[in-house]
Design a protein around this motif. Structure first.
Motif, mmCIF file in Angstrom:
data_model
loop_
_atom_site.group_PDB
_atom_site.id
_atom_site.type_symbol
_atom_site.label_atom_id
_atom_site.label_comp_id
_atom_site.label_asym_id
_atom_site.label_seq_id
_atom_site.Cartn_x
_atom_site.Cartn_y
_atom_site.Cartn_z
ATOM 1 N N UNK A 1 0.698 -1.038 0.128
ATOM 2 C CA UNK A 1 0.058 -0.016 -0.073
ATOM 3 C C UNK A 1 0.883 1.271 -0.040
ATOM 4 N N UNK A 2 2.073 1.218 0.157
ATOM 5 C CA UNK A 2 2.946 2.177 0.173
ATOM 6 C C UNK A 2 3.005 3.182 -1.153
ATOM 7 N N UNK A 3 2.619 2.451 -2.162
ATOM 8 C CA UNK A 3 2.641 3.154 -3.623
ATOM 9 C C UNK A 3 1.535 4.235 -3.517
ATOM 10 N N UNK A 4 0.483 4.078 -2.735
ATOM 11 C CA UNK A 4 -0.585 4.973 -2.864
ATOM 12 C C UNK A 4 -0.335 6.116 -2.086
ATOM 13 N N UNK A 5 0.450 6.007 -0.905
ATOM 14 C CA UNK A 5 1.144 7.043 0.020
ATOM 15 C C UNK A 5 2.026 8.003 -0.858
ATOM 16 N N UNK A 6 2.684 7.450 -1.575
ATOM 17 C CA UNK A 6 3.842 8.453 -2.314
ATOM 18 C C UNK A 6 3.229 9.593 -3.064
ATOM 19 N N UNK A 7 2.085 9.539 -3.985
ATOM 20 C CA UNK A 7 1.664 10.701 -4.286
ATOM 21 C C UNK A 7 0.938 11.807 -3.521
ATOM 22 N N UNK A 8 0.220 11.398 -2.529
ATOM 23 C CA UNK A 8 -0.341 12.012 -1.476
ATOM 24 C C UNK A 8 0.661 12.978 -0.596
ATOM 25 N N UNK A 9 1.693 12.048 -0.513
ATOM 26 C CA UNK A 9 2.722 12.855 0.478
ATOM 27 C C UNK A 9 3.571 13.689 -0.300
ATOM 28 N N UNK A 10 3.903 13.565 -1.648
ATOM 29 C CA UNK A 10 4.551 14.550 -2.628
ATOM 30 C C UNK A 10 3.419 15.725 -2.531
ATOM 31 N N UNK A 11 2.200 15.651 -2.839
ATOM 32 C CA UNK A 11 1.346 16.779 -2.874
ATOM 33 C C UNK A 11 1.118 17.362 -1.721
ATOM 34 N N UNK A 12 1.193 16.678 -0.469
ATOM 35 C CA UNK A 12 1.150 17.383 0.914
ATOM 36 C C UNK A 12 2.366 18.311 0.910
ATOM 37 N N UNK A 13 3.631 17.572 0.722
ATOM 38 C CA UNK A 13 4.682 18.618 0.706
ATOM 39 C C UNK A 13 4.778 20.008 -0.029
ATOM 40 N N UNK A 14 4.188 19.863 -1.366
ATOM 41 C CA UNK A 14 4.028 20.864 -2.068
ATOM 42 C C UNK A 14 3.134 22.030 -1.495
ATOM 43 N N UNK A 15 1.947 21.388 -1.079
ATOM 44 C CA UNK A 15 1.020 22.348 -0.523
ATOM 45 C C UNK A 15 1.566 23.076 0.868
ATOM 46 N N UNK A 16 2.464 22.377 1.622
ATOM 47 C CA UNK A 16 3.001 22.868 2.858
ATOM 48 C C UNK A 16 3.912 24.071 2.303
ATOM 49 N N UNK B 1 5.124 26.254 12.618
ATOM 50 C CA UNK B 1 4.077 25.305 12.740
ATOM 51 C C UNK B 1 3.740 24.684 11.159
ATOM 52 N N UNK B 2 3.843 25.201 10.201
ATOM 53 C CA UNK B 2 3.428 24.781 8.854
ATOM 54 C C UNK B 2 4.683 23.979 8.389
ATOM 55 N N UNK B 3 5.789 24.212 8.863
ATOM 56 C CA UNK B 3 6.966 23.233 8.519
ATOM 57 C C UNK B 3 6.825 21.745 9.044
ATOM 58 N N UNK B 4 6.136 21.622 10.042
ATOM 59 C CA UNK B 4 6.044 20.143 10.687
ATOM 60 C C UNK B 4 5.305 19.394 9.782
ATOM 61 N N UNK B 5 4.066 19.564 9.215
ATOM 62 C CA UNK B 5 3.408 18.901 8.148
ATOM 63 C C UNK B 5 4.209 18.593 6.925
ATOM 64 N N UNK B 6 4.765 19.960 6.590
ATOM 65 C CA UNK B 6 5.814 19.877 5.275
ATOM 66 C C UNK B 6 6.792 18.766 5.566
ATOM 67 N N UNK B 7 7.584 18.839 6.538
ATOM 68 C CA UNK B 7 8.708 18.101 6.775
ATOM 69 C C UNK B 7 8.169 16.350 6.850
ATOM 70 N N UNK B 8 6.953 16.117 7.569
ATOM 71 C CA UNK B 8 6.337 14.714 7.581
ATOM 72 C C UNK B 8 6.006 14.287 6.195
ATOM 73 N N UNK B 9 5.413 15.113 5.322
ATOM 74 C CA UNK B 9 5.178 14.497 3.811
ATOM 75 C C UNK B 9 6.168 14.446 2.995
ATOM 76 N N UNK B 10 7.328 15.448 3.113
ATOM 77 C CA UNK B 10 8.490 14.762 2.500
ATOM 78 C C UNK B 10 9.144 13.772 3.155
ATOM 79 N N UNK B 11 9.373 13.485 4.111
ATOM 80 C CA UNK B 11 9.856 12.146 4.661
ATOM 81 C C UNK B 11 8.993 10.869 4.202
ATOM 82 N N UNK B 12 7.723 10.983 4.209
ATOM 83 C CA UNK B 12 6.942 10.048 4.036
ATOM 84 C C UNK B 12 7.264 9.620 2.636
#
Length: 437
Positions: A280-295, A310-321
Motif C-alpha cells: 500500500x505504500x505506492x498509494x502514499x507516495x503521490x499524496x505525500x508529494x502533494x502534501x509537501x508541495x502544499x506545505x 507550525x507549517x513546516x511540521x506537516x511539510x517535513x512529515x510529507x517530505x519524509x513519507x
C-alpha cells in the motif's frame, strides 16, 4: 517498530548514526549561516548548496557500481574517514579566522564527492545487515535516526553559532564521525561472495541505467523523486533568508525552523517504522508529494515566525513519507546484484537534483524573492504528484506483473539487464501474488 534492532550489526550501525548525524545537521546549518554572514547573498547560498550536492549527481553512478563490485563495508569506512577530515579542516580554518568563501565552497564540493560514494554504499549496505524481511523496518529506522538528528542538530547549531561561532559546530561534527567508525569496525559480518564481473565499469553502470529505464514502477518513482528534489527541496537553502529578512529570527530562528521541519519528518519516519508491511505504500507516495508541495506554498505565504514553524511540521512529515516510502519500494523491487547501481540513481534523484534546484532557486530569489520562489517550487511538486497519481493504476499493474526481481533482471554477474517496459505487461489475473504497491 524496532524489530530491525534485533540484528546486532544493524543495532551498531543505527546507534552509531544516531550519535553522529546531529553533527551533520549542525554543520549544514552553520555552513549556511557562515556563507550568508560572509556574503549576504541568496545567490551564493544557492551556489553553496549546488557545490555541496551536485558532485553526488556526477559521482553516484560510479559509487553505485563500486558498491556492487566491492565491499560496501570498506567503502563506508573510507567515506567516514574522508568526511571527518573535511569537517575538521573547515573547523581549523574558521576557528583560526582565516576562512574565506572559496574555502567553504571547495570543502563543500569535496564532501559532495565523498557523498557520491557514500550514499549508494550506505543504502545498499542495509540489506546486508538485516536481510529482506526486516529491510522496510530498517529503512524507516534509518530515516528516524536521520530526522531525530534533524530535530536536534539545527536547534543546537542555532544556539552554538550565536554563542560561540560556526567553527565550533564544524569541530563538533568532525569529532562525531568517530561513533560511526567505531560501529563499523565493531561489526561481525558474514563474508559474502561478490559476483564475478566481466565487463568494464562503464558497461556495469550502463546495465544499471538500462534496468531502471525498462521498469515502469522504478522509473516512475525516481522521476517523481527527482522533480520533488529539484523543485521543492531547495526551500532549505533559502531558509536563512526567511529566518533573517522575512521572519526576523536570526540564527536561533533558523535553527528552530529547521528543527520544526525535522520534527515532522521524524514523525513520518516513525509512522513508516510502525508498519508491518510495505503493501500500500505506492498509494502514499503521490499524496505525500502533494502534501509537501502544499506545505511549501503555505510556508511561503506566512509572515509570522511561529506560524511558519507550525507549517513546516506537516511539510517535513510529507517530505519524509514520500522519500522513505520510495526508498522502501525501490529496495523491495530491485535484485541485490543491481542494488548499488539502482540506489545510486536514487541518490542522484534525491540529492543530485536538489543542487540544480538550489542554483535555480538562489538565482530566482534575487528576482522574485524567496517567498515566490518557494511557492513556485511547491506548485510544481503538487503537479508532479498529480501526474504520478494518474499513472498509479498502470504502475500497480506493472508491479504485479513483475515476478521476483522482475523482467530484465541480470544474471549472476550483474550483466544482461534488458529494457523491458512493464507498462506493456498484461494486468494480473485474480489470485496473482501481492507485491508492495
Amino acid at each position: 517498530m524496532l524489530r530491525a534492532l534485533r540484528h546486532r550489526n544493524f543495532k551498531l550501525f543505527f546507534f552509531g548514526q544516531l550519535l553522529s548525524l546531529p553533527g551533520t545537521w549542525i554543520q549544514m546549518v552553520a555552513q549556511s549561516w557562515l556563507i550568508y554572514r560572509l556574503t549576504d547573498s541568496a545567490v551564493l547560498l544557492g551556489l553553496a548548496g549546488f557545490a555541496s550536492q551536485f558532485p553526488v549527481f556526477l559521482i553516484a553512478p560510479l559509487g553505485g557500481a563500486l558498491a556492487d563490485r566491492f565491499s560496501r563495508h570498506r567503502l563506508l569506512i573510507g567515506t567516514q574517514v574522508a568526511s571527518a577530515v573535511l569537517a575538521l579542516s573547515l573547523a581549523a580554518l574558521t576557528l583560526s579566522g582565516q576562512v574565506e568563501v572559496w574555502h567553504v565552497f571547495t570543502l563543500a564540493s569535496l564532501l559532495g564527492v565523498v557523498n557520491g560514494f557514500d550514499l549508494p554504499a550506505r543504502q545498499a549496505f542495509t540489506v546486508q545487515l538485516v536481510g529482506r524481511e526486516d529491510l522496510p523496518n530498517a529503512i524507516a529506522l534509518n530515516s528516524s535516526a536521520f530526522n531525530a538528528a534533524r530535530l536536534v542538530g539545527p536547534a543546537v547549531a542555532g544556539v552554538l553559532v550565536a554563542a560561540a561561532g560556526e567553527g565550533w559546530c564544524f569541530l563538533l561534527n568532525g569529532v562525531s564521525y568517530a561513533t560511526v567508525l567505531a560501529a563499523l569496525l565493531a561489526m561481525r559480518l558474514t563474508p559474502t561472495e561478490k559476483p564475478i564481473h566481466t565487463g568494464s565499469m562503464l558497461e556495469h553502470i550502463v546495465d544499471g541505467i538500462r534496468y531502471v529505464r525498462g521498469h515502469l514502477p522504478i522509473r516512475s518513482l525516481l522521476l517523481l523523486l527527482g522533480m520533488v528534489s529539484l523543485a521543492g527541496m531547495p526551500y532549505a537553502v533559502l531558509m536563512p533568508v526567511f529566518a533573517d529578512r522575512i521572519l526576523h529570527g536570526g540564527p536561533q530562528g533558523l535553527g528552530i525552523l529547521m528543527s520544526c521541519a525535522g520534527g515532522g519528518a521524524l514523525v513520518g519516519a516513525l509512522l513508516l517504522a510502525a508498519r508491518r508491511s510495505p503493501r500500500g505504500l505506492g498509494g502514499w507516495v503521490p499524496w505525500a508529494a502533494f502534501g509537501f508541495g502544499l506545505g511549501l506554498v503555505g510556508f511561503s505565504l506566512s509572515r509570522n515566525f511561529w506560524l511558519s514553524g507550525v507549517l513546516l511540521v506537516p511539510t517535513g512529515f510529507a517530505m519524509m513519507v514520500q522519500m522513505a516510502a520510495s526508498n522502501t519500494l525501490l529496495q523491495m523491487m530491485v535484485p541485490d546484484a543491481l542494488r548499488g547501481r539502482v540506489m545510486s540513481l536514487y541518490s542522484m534523484m534525491f540529492m543530485g537534483m536538489a543542487p540544480l534546484g538550489s542554483l535555480l532557486a538562489g538565482s530566482l530569489a534575487e528576482v522574485i524573492g524567496a517567498p515566490g520562489t518557494v511557492a513556485g517550487g511547491g506548485a510544481l511538486c503538487m503537479l508532479a504528484a498529480l501526474w504520478f497519481r494518474r499513472r498509479l493504476p498502470q504502475i500497480r499493474g506493472a508491479i504485479h506483473g513483475m515476478g521476483g526481481a522482475g523482467p530484465g533482471a541480470p544474471a549472476a554477474d550483474g550483466r544482461g539487464a534488458q529494457p523491458v517496459d512493464n507498462a506493456r505487461r498484461p494486468e494480473p489475473q485474480s489470485g496473482a501474488p501481492d507485491r508492495p504497491s
